[in-house]
Design a protein around this motif. Structure first.
Motif, PDB file in Angstrom:
ATOM      1  N   LEU A  52       2.984   6.178  -2.972  1.00  0.00           N
ATOM      2  CA  LEU A  52       4.231   6.867  -3.682  1.00  0.00           C
ATOM      3  C   LEU A  52       3.620   7.026  -5.347  1.00  0.00           C
ATOM      4  O   LEU A  52       4.177   8.029  -5.735  1.00  0.00           O
ATOM      5  CB  LEU A  52       5.605   6.133  -3.377  1.00  0.00           C
ATOM      6  CG  LEU A  52       5.900   6.265  -1.896  1.00  0.00           C
ATOM      7  CD1 LEU A  52       6.970   5.531  -1.642  1.00  0.00           C
ATOM      8  CD2 LEU A  52       5.881   7.948  -1.496  1.00  0.00           C
ATOM      9  N   VAL A  53       3.405   5.753  -5.800  1.00  0.00           N
ATOM     10  CA  VAL A  53       3.223   5.923  -7.323  1.00  0.00           C
ATOM     11  C   VAL A  53       2.074   6.765  -7.647  1.00  0.00           C
ATOM     12  O   VAL A  53       2.047   7.511  -8.810  1.00  0.00           O
ATOM     13  CB  VAL A  53       2.716   4.432  -7.672  1.00  0.00           C
ATOM     14  CG1 VAL A  53       2.305   4.452  -9.055  1.00  0.00           C
ATOM     15  CG2 VAL A  53       4.002   3.536  -7.669  1.00  0.00           C
ATOM     16  N   PHE A  54       1.052   6.979  -6.766  1.00  0.00           N
ATOM     17  CA  PHE A  54       0.020   8.055  -7.016  1.00  0.00           C
ATOM     18  C   PHE A  54       0.630   9.476  -6.662  1.00  0.00           C
ATOM     19  O   PHE A  54       0.315  10.140  -7.656  1.00  0.00           O
ATOM     20  CB  PHE A  54      -1.153   7.714  -5.901  1.00  0.00           C
ATOM     21  CG  PHE A  54      -1.980   9.030  -5.737  1.00  0.00           C
ATOM     22  CD1 PHE A  54      -2.991   9.037  -6.977  1.00  0.00           C
ATOM     23  CD2 PHE A  54      -2.284   9.735  -4.966  1.00  0.00           C
ATOM     24  CE1 PHE A  54      -3.925   9.991  -7.031  1.00  0.00           C
ATOM     25  CE2 PHE A  54      -3.284  10.801  -4.654  1.00  0.00           C
ATOM     26  CZ  PHE A  54      -4.103  10.926  -6.035  1.00  0.00           C
ATOM     27  N   LYS A  55       1.391   9.517  -5.853  1.00  0.00           N
ATOM     28  CA  LYS A  55       1.970  11.059  -5.649  1.00  0.00           C
ATOM     29  C   LYS A  55       2.697  11.373  -6.777  1.00  0.00           C
ATOM     30  O   LYS A  55       2.845  12.364  -7.242  1.00  0.00           O
ATOM     31  CB  LYS A  55       2.586  10.953  -4.275  1.00  0.00           C
ATOM     32  CG  LYS A  55       1.944  10.952  -3.014  1.00  0.00           C
ATOM     33  CD  LYS A  55       2.652  11.235  -1.884  1.00  0.00           C
ATOM     34  CE  LYS A  55       3.492  12.720  -1.857  1.00  0.00           C
ATOM     35  NZ  LYS A  55       2.285  13.941  -1.761  1.00  0.00           N
TER      36      LYS A  55
ATOM     37  N   PRO B 288      -1.960   7.145   2.843  1.00  0.00           N
ATOM     38  CA  PRO B 288      -2.060   5.663   2.507  1.00  0.00           C
ATOM     39  C   PRO B 288      -3.407   4.825   2.682  1.00  0.00           C
ATOM     40  O   PRO B 288      -3.707   3.950   2.116  1.00  0.00           O
ATOM     41  CB  PRO B 288      -0.784   5.101   2.760  1.00  0.00           C
ATOM     42  CG  PRO B 288       0.079   6.438   3.229  1.00  0.00           C
ATOM     43  CD  PRO B 288      -0.762   7.454   3.560  1.00  0.00           C
ATOM     44  N   ASP B 289      -3.974   5.325   3.821  1.00  0.00           N
ATOM     45  CA  ASP B 289      -5.071   4.580   4.485  1.00  0.00           C
ATOM     46  C   ASP B 289      -6.333   4.532   3.300  1.00  0.00           C
ATOM     47  O   ASP B 289      -7.303   3.557   3.537  1.00  0.00           O
ATOM     48  CB  ASP B 289      -5.539   4.970   5.656  1.00  0.00           C
ATOM     49  CG  ASP B 289      -4.418   4.429   6.693  1.00  0.00           C
ATOM     50  OD1 ASP B 289      -3.574   3.688   6.636  1.00  0.00           O
ATOM     51  OD2 ASP B 289      -4.287   5.188   7.841  1.00  0.00           O
TER      52      ASP B 289
ATOM     53  N   ARG C  37       0.848  -1.163   0.060  1.00  0.00           N
ATOM     54  CA  ARG C  37       0.085   0.066  -0.014  1.00  0.00           C
ATOM     55  C   ARG C  37       0.894   1.338  -0.023  1.00  0.00           C
ATOM     56  O   ARG C  37       0.452   2.456  -0.799  1.00  0.00           O
ATOM     57  CB  ARG C  37      -1.020   0.198   1.411  1.00  0.00           C
ATOM     58  CG  ARG C  37      -2.079   1.020   1.080  1.00  0.00           C
ATOM     59  CD  ARG C  37      -2.756   1.131   2.380  1.00  0.00           C
ATOM     60  NE  ARG C  37      -3.730  -0.470   2.438  1.00  0.00           N
ATOM     61  CZ  ARG C  37      -4.385  -0.425   3.443  1.00  0.00           C
ATOM     62  NH1 ARG C  37      -4.583   0.397   4.343  1.00  0.00           N
ATOM     63  NH2 ARG C  37      -4.923  -1.520   3.601  1.00  0.00           N
ATOM     64  N   LYS C  38       2.046   1.299   0.846  1.00  0.00           N
ATOM     65  CA  LYS C  38       2.836   2.367   0.746  1.00  0.00           C
ATOM     66  C   LYS C  38       3.171   2.735  -0.528  1.00  0.00           C
ATOM     67  O   LYS C  38       3.273   4.035  -0.750  1.00  0.00           O
ATOM     68  CB  LYS C  38       3.791   2.153   1.842  1.00  0.00           C
ATOM     69  CG  LYS C  38       3.324   2.274   3.394  1.00  0.00           C
ATOM     70  CD  LYS C  38       4.598   2.196   4.375  1.00  0.00           C
ATOM     71  CE  LYS C  38       4.081   2.249   5.693  1.00  0.00           C
ATOM     72  NZ  LYS C  38       5.062   2.136   6.668  1.00  0.00           N
ATOM     73  N   GLU C  39       3.853   1.825  -1.271  1.00  0.00           N
ATOM     74  CA  GLU C  39       4.487   1.883  -2.601  1.00  0.00           C
ATOM     75  C   GLU C  39       3.259   2.298  -3.591  1.00  0.00           C
ATOM     76  O   GLU C  39       3.759   3.234  -4.457  1.00  0.00           O
ATOM     77  CB  GLU C  39       4.995   0.540  -3.173  1.00  0.00           C
ATOM     78  CG  GLU C  39       6.246   0.197  -2.492  1.00  0.00           C
ATOM     79  CD  GLU C  39       6.511  -1.316  -2.999  1.00  0.00           C
ATOM     80  OE1 GLU C  39       7.490  -1.529  -3.747  1.00  0.00           O
ATOM     81  OE2 GLU C  39       6.029  -2.318  -2.659  1.00  0.00           O
ATOM     82  N   ALA C  40       2.188   1.871  -3.417  1.00  0.00           N
ATOM     83  CA  ALA C  40       1.132   2.327  -4.332  1.00  0.00           C
ATOM     84  C   ALA C  40       0.638   3.732  -4.017  1.00  0.00           C
ATOM     85  O   ALA C  40       0.423   4.536  -4.976  1.00  0.00           O
ATOM     86  CB  ALA C  40      -0.318   1.473  -4.069  1.00  0.00           C
TER      87      ALA C  40
END
Length: 366
Positions: free
Chosen positions: A128-131, A151-152, A123-126
């Motif tokens: 960062l990808v979004f940002k 991230p939540d 989820r944290k990687e996802a």
């Protein structure tokens, strides 16, 4: 004989250290406790994938030993059917963010998944990808770029798909087109005089063609769910099916699982269209030449099997100035796509600058 229905995907994995629920750690084969750090390895199944014979399920879907009962919540806004693990305290539809009422849950029978592609991105990687995606948007409002989304708000979802295998035989009748060139005279005017010249023109010579093609078609992928909103963009919906693992409910822990809403029968009809297109491709390749025309194609399928599989994606729905947007991250390879707002003033200023530049260029040239 009545078949006993199981509830494998309802079983929670309990931490032996503190009693909390173990959650699947993406990209690994481990279940991890968020509280005490205890880990448990997911043991690989030696049996591999089990391809289910298609005909018995089409005759009586769900009346087989590979079906189970799960608790489902249906979103009244977009129609998505979701199985949500107990540890989610605030229940909202993963597609449209509408509240889900636990009391509205119902038990439904589904065909047990035969394979799963576990999450490889956490989820944290996802997030960062979004940002990174937001930062790279052209003409995005500054307020959006400055927004820090938790991230939540990003939820992992397993999407249902059907895969169909079959041995394909097809007889075809058509035509083969081969190019050839002819010299054609033409007249043109040059210095006030009529001049005759020649040029090469392409023609196609057509000849009768017929034959048979056959082969095994593996893993024809058919989407097994449909909602009013939240359709996964095509750019995100590409997974490496060679990474599929035999289904184990441990991989579901900590994620939402969507139930198929497109029936096995409908999925089979769609797969037949895909296989017909494959047979047509094979026939064209068999005919050869520069062009091909298929006038008749008789396709037959045998040894048909299928699997219900689950594929990973992250979804986040966010609001900006009262309007709802969604973005998606492929849970296997990190590919991102989504809806985004535009800044009217940024676009207006760009157009204004271009117009001023054109005016300056015109005046200078005069």
């Amino acid at each position: 004989m009545e078949v006993t229905k199981t509830q494998k995907s309802e079983l929670k994995k309990v931490c032996l250290g503190c009693g909390a629920e173990l959650l699947y750690a993406p990209g690994t084969t481990k279940l991890v406790c968020e509280y005490c750090g205890n880990e448990e390895t997911i043991k690989p199944q030696r049996d591999g994938f089990e391809e289910l014979e298609l005909k018995p399920y089409l005759d009586k879907v769900g009346g087989q030993s590979h079906s189970e009962v799960i608790s489902m919540l249906q979103c009244k806004n977009c129609g998505a059917n979701q199985h949500i693990e107990d540890h989610y305290k605030s229940l909202h539809c993963i597609f449209c963010s509408m509240p889900l009422i636990v009391e509205d849950s119902r038990e439904e029978e589904w065909i047990l998944p035969g394979a799963i592609l576990p999450f490889q991105v956490d989820r944290k990687e996802a997030h960062l990808v979004f940002k990174k995606w937001v930062d790279g948007l052209w003409f995005a409002p500054n307020k959006l770029k400055k927004a820090v989304l938790s991230p939540d708000l990003i939820r992992g979802l397993y999407l249902p798909y059907w895969t169909f295998d079959a041995y394909l035989d097809a007889d075809y009748i058509g035509k083969r087109g081969d190019y050839y060139y002819v010299t054609v005279p033409y007249t043109t005017t040059q210095n006030g005089k009529t001049v005759t010249r020649t040029r090469q023109e392409r023609r196609t010579r057509w000849s009768f063609a017929s034959g048979s093609v056959n082969g095994f078609v593996d893993d024809t992928l058919i989407k097994a769910s449909n909602q009013k909103t939240g359709n996964i963009p095509r750019g995100v919906a590409h997974w490496n099916l060679r990474k599929l693992e035999p289904f184990d409910s441990s991989y579901l822990s900590g994620f939402v699982t969507e139930k198929y809403t497109i029936s096995l029968k409908q999925g089979h009809l769609e797969s037949n269209e895909e296989m017909y297109a494959i047979a047509t491709q094979w026939a064209r390749r068999d005919i050869g030449g520069d062009e091909q025309r298929i006038t008749s194609l008789d396709m037959r399928l045998s040894e048909e099997t299928f699997k219900h599989i689950l594929l990973p994606v992250y979804i986040s729905t966010y609001k900006f100035k009262g309007k709802q947007y969604s973005f998606y991250v492929n849970g296997e390879n990190g590919i991102v796509s989504g809806q985004r707002p535009y800044s009217f003033w940024k676009i207006f200023l760009l157009v204004l600058v271009i117009l001023l530049a054109i005016i300056v260029i015109v005046k200078v040239s005069q």
